[in-house]
Design a protein around this motif. Structure first.
Motif, PDB file in Angstrom:
ATOM      1  N   GLN A 207       0.818  -1.323   0.000  1.00 48.97           N
ATOM      2  CA  GLN A 207       0.026   0.000   0.045  1.00 48.97           C
ATOM      3  C   GLN A 207       0.824   1.388  -0.089  1.00 48.97           C
ATOM      4  OE1 GLN A 207      -3.083   0.105   2.919  1.00 48.97           O
ATOM      5  NE2 GLN A 207      -3.962  -1.807   2.200  1.00 48.97           N
ATOM      6  N   LYS A 208       2.034   1.153   0.795  1.00 49.19           N
ATOM      7  CA  LYS A 208       2.785   2.536   0.698  1.00 49.19           C
ATOM      8  C   LYS A 208       3.607   2.634  -0.323  1.00 49.19           C
ATOM      9  CE  LYS A 208       6.859   4.198   3.307  1.00 49.19           C
ATOM     10  NZ  LYS A 208       7.883   3.962   4.447  1.00 49.19           N
ATOM     11  N   ALA A 209       4.188   1.678  -1.066  1.00 46.14           N
ATOM     12  CA  ALA A 209       4.705   1.508  -2.333  1.00 46.14           C
ATOM     13  C   ALA A 209       3.637   2.077  -3.498  1.00 46.14           C
ATOM     14  CB  ALA A 209       5.429   0.494  -2.805  1.00 46.14           C
ATOM     15  N   ALA A 210       2.539   1.454  -3.505  1.00 51.38           N
ATOM     16  CA  ALA A 210       1.722   1.765  -4.592  1.00 51.38           C
ATOM     17  C   ALA A 210       1.269   3.281  -4.545  1.00 51.38           C
ATOM     18  CB  ALA A 210       0.573   0.956  -4.334  1.00 51.38           C
ATOM     19  N   ASN A 211       1.193   3.899  -3.321  1.00 55.05           N
ATOM     20  CA  ASN A 211       0.936   5.013  -3.207  1.00 55.05           C
ATOM     21  C   ASN A 211       1.906   6.235  -3.202  1.00 55.05           C
ATOM     22  OD1 ASN A 211      -2.185   4.744  -3.003  1.00 55.05           O
ATOM     23  ND2 ASN A 211      -1.559   3.845  -0.979  1.00 55.05           N
ATOM     24  N   ALA A 212       2.884   5.856  -3.403  1.00 52.88           N
ATOM     25  CA  ALA A 212       4.341   6.584  -3.442  1.00 52.88           C
ATOM     26  C   ALA A 212       4.250   7.238  -4.867  1.00 52.88           C
ATOM     27  CB  ALA A 212       5.525   5.702  -3.328  1.00 52.88           C
ATOM     28  N   PRO A 213       4.631   8.720  -5.016  1.00 45.53           N
ATOM     29  CA  PRO A 213       4.730   9.335  -6.276  1.00 45.53           C
ATOM     30  C   PRO A 213       5.714   8.854  -7.227  1.00 45.53           C
ATOM     31  CG  PRO A 213       5.159  10.875  -4.371  1.00 45.53           C
ATOM     32  CD  PRO A 213       5.161   9.345  -3.494  1.00 45.53           C
TER      33      PRO A 213
ATOM     34  N   ALA B 122       7.146  -4.552  -7.688  1.00 48.79           N
ATOM     35  CA  ALA B 122       7.461  -6.032  -7.837  1.00 48.79           C
ATOM     36  C   ALA B 122       8.704  -6.063  -6.987  1.00 48.79           C
ATOM     37  CB  ALA B 122       7.872  -6.238  -9.217  1.00 48.79           C
ATOM     38  N   THR B 123       9.526  -5.211  -6.783  1.00 50.67           N
ATOM     39  CA  THR B 123      10.714  -5.388  -5.943  1.00 50.67           C
ATOM     40  C   THR B 123      10.208  -5.451  -4.321  1.00 50.67           C
ATOM     41  OG1 THR B 123      12.072  -3.872  -7.408  1.00 50.67           O
ATOM     42  CG2 THR B 123      12.909  -4.382  -5.044  1.00 50.67           C
ATOM     43  N   VAL B 124       9.201  -4.644  -4.147  1.00 48.45           N
ATOM     44  CA  VAL B 124       8.597  -4.748  -2.666  1.00 48.45           C
ATOM     45  C   VAL B 124       8.078  -6.138  -2.564  1.00 48.45           C
ATOM     46  CG1 VAL B 124       6.872  -3.678  -1.154  1.00 48.45           C
ATOM     47  CG2 VAL B 124       8.264  -2.272  -2.466  1.00 48.45           C
ATOM     48  N   VAL B 125       7.173  -6.569  -3.314  1.00 45.72           N
ATOM     49  CA  VAL B 125       6.476  -8.034  -3.387  1.00 45.72           C
ATOM     50  C   VAL B 125       7.634  -8.829  -2.994  1.00 45.72           C
ATOM     51  CG1 VAL B 125       5.060  -9.577  -4.599  1.00 45.72           C
ATOM     52  CG2 VAL B 125       4.330  -7.079  -4.416  1.00 45.72           C
ATOM     53  N   GLU B 126       8.748  -9.022  -3.688  1.00 45.50           N
ATOM     54  CA  GLU B 126       9.789 -10.099  -3.874  1.00 45.50           C
ATOM     55  C   GLU B 126      10.380  -9.977  -2.338  1.00 45.50           C
ATOM     56  OE1 GLU B 126      12.721 -11.658  -7.001  1.00 45.50           O
ATOM     57  OE2 GLU B 126      12.635  -9.527  -6.628  1.00 45.50           O
ATOM     58  N   SER B 127      10.213  -8.981  -1.278  1.00 44.62           N
ATOM     59  CA  SER B 127      10.791  -9.122  -0.130  1.00 44.62           C
ATOM     60  C   SER B 127      10.043 -10.151   0.586  1.00 44.62           C
ATOM     61  CB  SER B 127      10.869  -7.758   0.384  1.00 44.62           C
ATOM     62  OG  SER B 127       9.550  -7.232   0.872  1.00 44.62           O
TER      63      SER B 127
END
Length: 211
Positions: free
Chosen positions: A30-36, A44-49
């Motif tokens: 959610q944080k990454a998706a709403n980042a500018p 994808a990089t976030v999900v891979e974590s």
């Protein structure tokens, strides 16, 4: 002071539960998706974590088929599927980024676990269950399957793989997957998270067809 430092150290060293892996993963998405300037690639990089795409790919192929591969074939298959899964899973995660998530029970059996959740997208309520595993007693919990409305991501891919293997063999399956991966990555190259969320509104997403 010493006692508080010791408590903080023990807390930091405590293993993260399966439920918290899912909660933290959803919060990170959610944080990454709403980042500018967010893109599918950055998501994808976030999900891979927190998602183990290699384990997902291995289980989807099946133990018998996996055992029959050479080391080089395993690496080629894993790399190809990881790229495909990163792209498709990120799209799905972005589409659900603003959904209301209700967390249910956590079930643990040895090195396997399940976390039940329910997504509310607009007026639709969809059960989403996460399956996790850890490679050893000291390893972190990682997600390897997502079951959306009783449809398993691993089982969906497994069914597709069996059909292709029976007609085209492993080389044909690998060629098909590489083609699908290239197509998805091309689509996602300059796609913003905002546009994906807009197109995915009201949808829970699905595994791309490996045809």
């Amino acid at each position: 002071m010493i006692a508080s430092l010791l408590a903080a150290t023990l807390l930091a060293a405590a293993p993260v539960s399966p439920l918290n892996v899912v909660k933290n993963g959803n919060a990170a998405v959610q944080k990454a998706a709403n980042a500018p300037g967010a893109t599918v690639q950055s998501l994808a990089t976030v999900v891979e974590s927190f998602v183990d795409f290699e384990e997902l790919a291995k289980r989807a192929l099946g133990e018998k088929a996996w055992a029959g591969l050479t080391a080089a074939q395993r690496k080629d298959f894993t790399d190809t599927m990881t790229g495909l899964l990163r792209a498709s899973y990120a799209q799905k995660a972005i589409g659900q980024a603003k959904a209301d998530v209700k967390y249910g029970k956590e079930s643990i059996q040895g090195n396997e676990a399940t976390v039940d959740t329910e997504l509310t997208v607009k007026t639709d309520q969809v059960p989403v269950n996460y399956k996790l595993y850890k490679a050893s007693a000291k390893a972190d919990w990682r997600i390897y399957d997502v079951v959306t409305d009783e449809v398993s991501l691993v089982d969906t891919y497994s069914g597709q793989f069996k059909k292709i293997l029976s007609t085209k063999g492993f080389d044909g399956l690998l060629t098909t997957l590489k083609s699908k991966r290239a197509q998805l990555e091309k689509e996602n190259a300059n796609t913003s998270a905002a546009s994906v969320k807009e197109s995915a509104a009201g949808s829970t997403g699905a595994a791309p067809q490996a045809k």
